[in-house]
Design a protein around this motif. Structure first.
Motif, PDB file in Angstrom:
ATOM      1  N   VAL A  60      24.331  53.078  18.388  1.00  0.00           N
ATOM      2  CA  VAL A  60      23.178  52.363  17.989  1.00  0.00           C
ATOM      3  C   VAL A  60      22.985  51.206  18.770  1.00  0.00           C
ATOM      4  O   VAL A  60      21.731  50.996  19.315  1.00  0.00           O
ATOM      5  CB  VAL A  60      23.350  51.975  16.338  1.00  0.00           C
ATOM      6  CG1 VAL A  60      22.432  51.111  16.014  1.00  0.00           C
ATOM      7  CG2 VAL A  60      23.266  53.283  15.463  1.00  0.00           C
ATOM      8  N   PRO A  61      23.799  50.399  19.128  1.00  0.00           N
ATOM      9  CA  PRO A  61      23.649  49.385  20.045  1.00  0.00           C
ATOM     10  C   PRO A  61      22.993  49.627  21.196  1.00  0.00           C
ATOM     11  O   PRO A  61      22.155  49.102  21.703  1.00  0.00           O
ATOM     12  CB  PRO A  61      24.961  48.421  20.071  1.00  0.00           C
ATOM     13  CG  PRO A  61      25.728  48.790  18.918  1.00  0.00           C
ATOM     14  CD  PRO A  61      25.362  50.165  18.682  1.00  0.00           C
ATOM     15  N   GLY A  62      23.381  50.553  21.819  1.00  0.00           N
ATOM     16  CA  GLY A  62      22.942  51.219  23.129  1.00  0.00           C
ATOM     17  C   GLY A  62      21.529  51.779  23.094  1.00  0.00           C
ATOM     18  O   GLY A  62      20.702  51.366  23.890  1.00  0.00           O
ATOM     19  N   LEU A  63      21.435  52.395  21.927  1.00  0.00           N
ATOM     20  CA  LEU A  63      19.878  52.905  21.736  1.00  0.00           C
ATOM     21  C   LEU A  63      19.163  51.757  21.615  1.00  0.00           C
ATOM     22  O   LEU A  63      17.897  51.752  22.012  1.00  0.00           O
ATOM     23  CB  LEU A  63      19.900  53.787  20.419  1.00  0.00           C
ATOM     24  CG  LEU A  63      20.449  55.115  20.626  1.00  0.00           C
ATOM     25  CD1 LEU A  63      20.630  55.997  19.367  1.00  0.00           C
ATOM     26  CD2 LEU A  63      20.089  55.999  21.653  1.00  0.00           C
ATOM     27  N   ILE A  64      19.541  50.632  20.855  1.00  0.00           N
ATOM     28  CA  ILE A  64      18.415  49.470  20.514  1.00  0.00           C
ATOM     29  C   ILE A  64      18.353  48.792  21.833  1.00  0.00           C
ATOM     30  O   ILE A  64      17.100  48.375  22.180  1.00  0.00           O
ATOM     31  CB  ILE A  64      19.149  48.257  19.492  1.00  0.00           C
ATOM     32  CG1 ILE A  64      19.213  49.205  18.148  1.00  0.00           C
ATOM     33  CG2 ILE A  64      18.478  47.180  19.315  1.00  0.00           C
ATOM     34  CD1 ILE A  64      19.924  48.383  16.999  1.00  0.00           C
ATOM     35  N   ALA A  65      19.337  48.795  22.670  1.00  0.00           N
ATOM     36  CA  ALA A  65      19.236  48.094  24.196  1.00  0.00           C
ATOM     37  C   ALA A  65      18.267  48.776  24.985  1.00  0.00           C
ATOM     38  O   ALA A  65      17.471  48.097  25.620  1.00  0.00           O
ATOM     39  CB  ALA A  65      20.719  47.975  24.777  1.00  0.00           C
ATOM     40  N   LYS A  66      18.272  50.199  24.899  1.00  0.00           N
ATOM     41  CA  LYS A  66      17.135  50.937  25.662  1.00  0.00           C
ATOM     42  C   LYS A  66      15.962  50.787  25.091  1.00  0.00           C
ATOM     43  O   LYS A  66      14.906  50.663  25.979  1.00  0.00           O
ATOM     44  CB  LYS A  66      17.646  52.382  25.546  1.00  0.00           C
ATOM     45  CG  LYS A  66      18.672  53.049  26.500  1.00  0.00           C
ATOM     46  CD  LYS A  66      18.828  54.438  26.343  1.00  0.00           C
ATOM     47  CE  LYS A  66      19.845  54.980  27.249  1.00  0.00           C
ATOM     48  NZ  LYS A  66      20.113  56.475  26.862  1.00  0.00           N
ATOM     49  N   ARG A  67      15.530  50.652  23.960  1.00  0.00           N
ATOM     50  CA  ARG A  67      14.151  50.450  23.321  1.00  0.00           C
ATOM     51  C   ARG A  67      13.809  49.287  23.848  1.00  0.00           C
ATOM     52  O   ARG A  67      12.675  48.914  24.069  1.00  0.00           O
ATOM     53  CB  ARG A  67      14.161  50.704  21.760  1.00  0.00           C
ATOM     54  CG  ARG A  67      14.343  52.023  21.424  1.00  0.00           C
ATOM     55  CD  ARG A  67      13.897  52.172  19.945  1.00  0.00           C
ATOM     56  NE  ARG A  67      14.371  53.701  19.823  1.00  0.00           N
ATOM     57  CZ  ARG A  67      14.249  54.295  18.377  1.00  0.00           C
ATOM     58  NH1 ARG A  67      13.903  53.459  17.411  1.00  0.00           N
ATOM     59  NH2 ARG A  67      14.059  55.644  18.307  1.00  0.00           N
TER      60      ARG A  67
END
Length: 84
Positions: A60-67
């Motif tokens: 989840v943290p990686g997905l948030i950072a990508k967005r």
């Protein structure tokens, strides 16, 4: 770095999925047990699909950072490039 980790995760799942698929093919083609073979092949495919589509809490943290990163960076194409 994420590409390497994804590859390692996929390899780990394939360690389990490939023997199940091969056993399913043997049941299906050699022994003539279509139900058992189909179930094993279906489970092997499901293992790979779940691994590719499932979002783990650690992802989840990686997905948030990508967005956030994609929203913060402007488009590289200008209007003049799109008209050509």
């Amino acid at each position: 770095m994420a590409g390497i980790l994804d590859t390692i995760k996929l390899a780990g799942v394939l360690v389990l999925a490939i023997p199940a698929a091969l056993a399913g093919l043997e049941f299906l083609l050699v022994r003539g047990e279509t139900v058992t073979g189909s179930v094993l092949i279906g489970l092997a495919v499901a293992l790979v699909l779940v691994q590719r589509r499932l979002t783990m809490p650690t992802d989840v943290p990686g997905l948030i950072a990508k967005r956030i990163g994609s929203a913060a960076t402007p488009d590289t194409k200008s209007e003049s490039d799109e008209n050509e």
